[in-house]
Design a protein around this motif. Structure first.
Motif, PDB file in Angstrom:
ATOM      1  N   ASN A   1       0.883  -1.172  -0.163  1.00  0.00           N
ATOM      2  CA  ASN A   1       0.071   0.009  -0.055  1.00  0.00           C
ATOM      3  C   ASN A   1       0.880   1.316   0.107  1.00  0.00           C
ATOM      4  O   ASN A   1       0.557   2.248   0.541  1.00  0.00           O
ATOM      5  N   ALA A   2       1.944   1.290  -0.829  1.00  0.00           N
ATOM      6  CA  ALA A   2       2.534   2.152  -0.937  1.00  0.00           C
ATOM      7  C   ALA A   2       2.048   3.401  -1.661  1.00  0.00           C
ATOM      8  O   ALA A   2       1.294   3.413  -2.589  1.00  0.00           O
ATOM      9  N   ASP A   3       2.599   4.769  -1.263  1.00  0.00           N
ATOM     10  CA  ASP A   3       1.866   5.933  -1.981  1.00  0.00           C
ATOM     11  C   ASP A   3       2.944   6.665  -2.758  1.00  0.00           C
ATOM     12  O   ASP A   3       2.695   7.901  -3.131  1.00  0.00           O
ATOM     13  N   SER A   4       4.219   6.171  -2.824  1.00  0.00           N
ATOM     14  CA  SER A   4       5.217   6.706  -3.566  1.00  0.00           C
ATOM     15  C   SER A   4       6.460   5.673  -3.912  1.00  0.00           C
ATOM     16  O   SER A   4       6.266   4.586  -3.300  1.00  0.00           O
ATOM     17  N   ILE A   5       6.940   6.096  -4.821  1.00  0.00           N
ATOM     18  CA  ILE A   5       8.168   5.075  -5.284  1.00  0.00           C
ATOM     19  C   ILE A   5       9.605   5.677  -5.532  1.00  0.00           C
ATOM     20  O   ILE A   5       9.536   6.883  -6.308  1.00  0.00           O
ATOM     21  N   ILE A   6      10.823   5.254  -5.090  1.00  0.00           N
ATOM     22  CA  ILE A   6      11.956   5.684  -5.427  1.00  0.00           C
ATOM     23  C   ILE A   6      12.382   4.618  -6.519  1.00  0.00           C
ATOM     24  O   ILE A   6      12.361   3.300  -5.979  1.00  0.00           O
ATOM     25  N   TRP A   7      12.882   5.007  -7.529  1.00  0.00           N
ATOM     26  CA  TRP A   7      13.199   4.096  -8.740  1.00  0.00           C
ATOM     27  C   TRP A   7      14.670   4.375  -9.255  1.00  0.00           C
ATOM     28  O   TRP A   7      14.774   5.538 -10.045  1.00  0.00           O
ATOM     29  N   ALA A   8      15.528   3.541  -8.880  1.00  0.00           N
ATOM     30  CA  ALA A   8      16.960   3.664  -9.068  1.00  0.00           C
ATOM     31  C   ALA A   8      17.293   2.625 -10.357  1.00  0.00           C
ATOM     32  O   ALA A   8      17.298   1.489 -10.116  1.00  0.00           O
ATOM     33  N   ASP A   9      17.566   3.381 -11.357  1.00  0.00           N
ATOM     34  CA  ASP A   9      17.504   2.314 -12.804  1.00  0.00           C
ATOM     35  C   ASP A   9      18.327   3.279 -13.799  1.00  0.00           C
ATOM     36  O   ASP A   9      17.957   4.345 -13.880  1.00  0.00           O
ATOM     37  N   GLN A  10      19.210   2.603 -14.500  1.00  0.00           N
ATOM     38  CA  GLN A  10      19.900   3.054 -15.656  1.00  0.00           C
ATOM     39  C   GLN A  10      18.931   3.589 -16.528  1.00  0.00           C
ATOM     40  O   GLN A  10      18.833   4.274 -17.929  1.00  0.00           O
TER      41      GLN A  10
ATOM     42  N   ASP B   1       1.003   8.402  -8.115  1.00  0.00           N
ATOM     43  CA  ASP B   1       1.071   9.686  -8.805  1.00  0.00           C
ATOM     44  C   ASP B   1       2.287   9.956  -9.231  1.00  0.00           C
ATOM     45  O   ASP B   1       3.356   9.972  -8.539  1.00  0.00           O
ATOM     46  N   PRO B   2       2.515  10.390 -10.519  1.00  0.00           N
ATOM     47  CA  PRO B   2       3.831  10.761 -10.962  1.00  0.00           C
ATOM     48  C   PRO B   2       4.849  11.620 -10.159  1.00  0.00           C
ATOM     49  O   PRO B   2       5.910  11.773 -10.060  1.00  0.00           O
ATOM     50  N   SER B   3       3.846  12.491  -9.522  1.00  0.00           N
ATOM     51  CA  SER B   3       4.523  13.708  -8.492  1.00  0.00           C
ATOM     52  C   SER B   3       5.382  13.126  -7.378  1.00  0.00           C
ATOM     53  O   SER B   3       5.992  13.793  -6.659  1.00  0.00           O
ATOM     54  N   ARG B   4       4.914  11.796  -7.140  1.00  0.00           N
ATOM     55  CA  ARG B   4       5.626  11.059  -5.881  1.00  0.00           C
ATOM     56  C   ARG B   4       6.431   9.977  -6.446  1.00  0.00           C
ATOM     57  O   ARG B   4       6.469   8.862  -5.786  1.00  0.00           O
ATOM     58  N   CYS B   5       7.075  10.124  -7.528  1.00  0.00           N
ATOM     59  CA  CYS B   5       7.997   9.188  -8.190  1.00  0.00           C
ATOM     60  C   CYS B   5       9.262   9.941  -8.314  1.00  0.00           C
ATOM     61  O   CYS B   5       9.503  10.900  -8.836  1.00  0.00           O
ATOM     62  N   MET B   6      10.447   9.155  -8.006  1.00  0.00           N
ATOM     63  CA  MET B   6      11.810   9.761  -8.002  1.00  0.00           C
ATOM     64  C   MET B   6      12.472   8.888  -8.833  1.00  0.00           C
ATOM     65  O   MET B   6      12.490   7.585  -8.523  1.00  0.00           O
ATOM     66  N   LEU B   7      13.019   9.320  -9.927  1.00  0.00           N
ATOM     67  CA  LEU B   7      13.650   8.326 -10.631  1.00  0.00           C
ATOM     68  C   LEU B   7      15.191   8.746 -10.725  1.00  0.00           C
ATOM     69  O   LEU B   7      15.779  10.001 -10.902  1.00  0.00           O
ATOM     70  N   ILE B   8      16.052   7.735 -10.279  1.00  0.00           N
ATOM     71  CA  ILE B   8      17.575   8.143 -10.189  1.00  0.00           C
ATOM     72  C   ILE B   8      18.458   7.518 -11.002  1.00  0.00           C
ATOM     73  O   ILE B   8      18.515   6.184 -11.399  1.00  0.00           O
ATOM     74  N   ASP B   9      19.124   8.328 -11.442  1.00  0.00           N
ATOM     75  CA  ASP B   9      20.502   8.088 -12.445  1.00  0.00           C
ATOM     76  C   ASP B   9      19.947   7.220 -13.925  1.00  0.00           C
ATOM     77  O   ASP B   9      20.783   6.315 -14.101  1.00  0.00           O
TER      78      ASP B   9
ATOM     79  N   ALA C   1      13.389  15.534  -0.378  1.00  0.00           N
ATOM     80  CA  ALA C   1      12.640  16.576   0.177  1.00  0.00           C
ATOM     81  C   ALA C   1      11.560  16.845  -0.802  1.00  0.00           C
ATOM     82  O   ALA C   1      10.380  17.163  -0.438  1.00  0.00           O
ATOM     83  N   LYS C   2      11.906  16.875  -2.138  1.00  0.00           N
ATOM     84  CA  LYS C   2      10.510  17.004  -3.055  1.00  0.00           C
ATOM     85  C   LYS C   2       9.608  16.058  -3.137  1.00  0.00           C
ATOM     86  O   LYS C   2       8.396  16.118  -2.991  1.00  0.00           O
ATOM     87  N   LEU C   3      10.161  14.890  -2.821  1.00  0.00           N
ATOM     88  CA  LEU C   3       9.074  13.542  -2.752  1.00  0.00           C
ATOM     89  C   LEU C   3       8.017  13.759  -1.286  1.00  0.00           C
ATOM     90  O   LEU C   3       6.950  13.822  -1.443  1.00  0.00           O
ATOM     91  N   LYS C   4       8.900  14.158  -0.396  1.00  0.00           N
ATOM     92  CA  LYS C   4       7.956  14.402   0.771  1.00  0.00           C
ATOM     93  C   LYS C   4       7.163  15.725   0.650  1.00  0.00           C
ATOM     94  O   LYS C   4       5.847  15.570   1.131  1.00  0.00           O
ATOM     95  N   ALA C   5       7.470  16.781   0.042  1.00  0.00           N
ATOM     96  CA  ALA C   5       6.609  17.778  -0.176  1.00  0.00           C
ATOM     97  C   ALA C   5       5.286  17.419  -1.111  1.00  0.00           C
ATOM     98  O   ALA C   5       4.345  18.241  -1.013  1.00  0.00           O
ATOM     99  N   ALA C   6       5.655  16.662  -1.782  1.00  0.00           N
ATOM    100  CA  ALA C   6       4.379  16.123  -2.716  1.00  0.00           C
ATOM    101  C   ALA C   6       3.358  15.114  -1.952  1.00  0.00           C
ATOM    102  O   ALA C   6       2.529  14.629  -2.517  1.00  0.00           O
TER     103      ALA C   6
END
Length: 285
Positions: free
Chosen positions: A100-109, A151-159, A189-194
């Motif tokens: 039941n996650a409401d956000s995601i951190i996605w580390a992927d090339q 929601d895409p605003s709660r998605c972080m895409l890393i590297d 911090a932006k993810l939390k703000a969303a």
């Protein structure tokens, strides 16, 4: 900390093929022992063989997601923290649903932001993050127990450094938070703000620089080293509740010296120490 490692040993619809061999290889490489030595209580659960007998990629891929969602939900109800080891990134849809996650951190090339309309190769895993965000495969995703698109605003895409033209164009229209490992603190911090309060952390091992860590055949030059990935993961986990983790895309055939398993063990040991709220000098923050 009570942990459940969930094995989803599939790659593109094939059981124990390619990156589907990765989960077992990580276990054989001492992952349980490393986490146990760090003080965790660890059990290992395997979703086993699911899907149809023909091994069709799409049908089987979503069957894996459904099985993982149910398993993750069960272990969380038992008070255990889920770590999913999987061949395919699409499996994160099941983990997100079960947590039941409401956000995601996605580390992927890769961006994994193609859709059936934009994909050049028709590679289902290249649509994995799009599926999590509700941009494609909607009817099949909604068959995953508990699935709600992020929601895409709660998605972080890393590297993400290897993007198709349509993925680049899509990212210009979406409020996805993009960063490299060095910018993790500002990005979270932006993810939390969303409004993010329960995040899933997905780490595709090909996010690493292949000169530093060769996890599979898809890796391209550039990217962070293992220390940078580990540091970024710990920084983010300090700032936002992480409710589950997926580790994907390890093909042991491309790791002749078996360098990946101990590094994954170190990554998870340091990360879980932060999730649990315990001091850990090994995190090297």
């Amino acid at each position: 900390m009570k942990l459940s490692i969930i094995l989803a040993s599939y790659d593109s619809g094939h059981f124990h093929g390619g990156c589907g061999q990765g989960p077992d290889a990580l276990i054989a490489g001492g992952l349980v022992e490393a986490l146990t030595l760090a003080g965790h209580e660890v059990d290992v659960e395997d979703i086993g063989k699911v899907g149809d007998e023909q091994g069709r990629e799409i049908a089987t891929g979503f069957a894996v997601c459904r099985a993982v969602a149910e398993k993750v939900r069960d272990v969380r109800e038992e008070g255990r923290f889920p770590i999913v080891l999987t061949g395919n990134c699409l499996t994160a849809s099941g983990a997100v649903a079960g947590e039941n996650a409401d956000s995601i951190i996605w580390a992927d090339q890769h961006g994994d932001l193609n859709t059936p309309e934009t994909s050049i190769y028709g590679f289902l895993d290249g649509m994995a993050l799009s599926t999590v965000l509700g941009l494609c495969w909607k009817p099949m995703a909604l068959e995953i127990p508990g699935f709600k698109p992020i929601d895409p605003s709660r998605c972080m895409l890393i590297d993400a450094r290897d993007l198709d033209p349509d993925e680049k164009a899509l990212l210009e229209t979406l409020p996805v938070i993009r960063t490299e490992c060095g910018g993790a603190a500002g990005a979270v911090a932006k993810l939390k703000a969303a409004g993010a309060t329960r995040t899933h952390m997905h780490i595709d091992l090909d996010v690493h620089d292949p000169k530093e860590l060769q996890a599979n055949r898809y890796m391209t030059e550039g990217g962070p080293n293992p220390v940078q990935v580990r540091r970024a993961a710990c920084i983010m986990a300090k700032e936002i509740p992480v409710v589950g983790i997926t580790i994907s895309a390890y093909d042991p055939a491309f790791d002749a010296q078996a360098e990946v398993p101990p590094l994954v063990g170190q990554l998870l040991t340091d990360l879980l120490a932060v999730v649990e709220g315990l001091p850990n000098e090994g995190a090297a923050l």
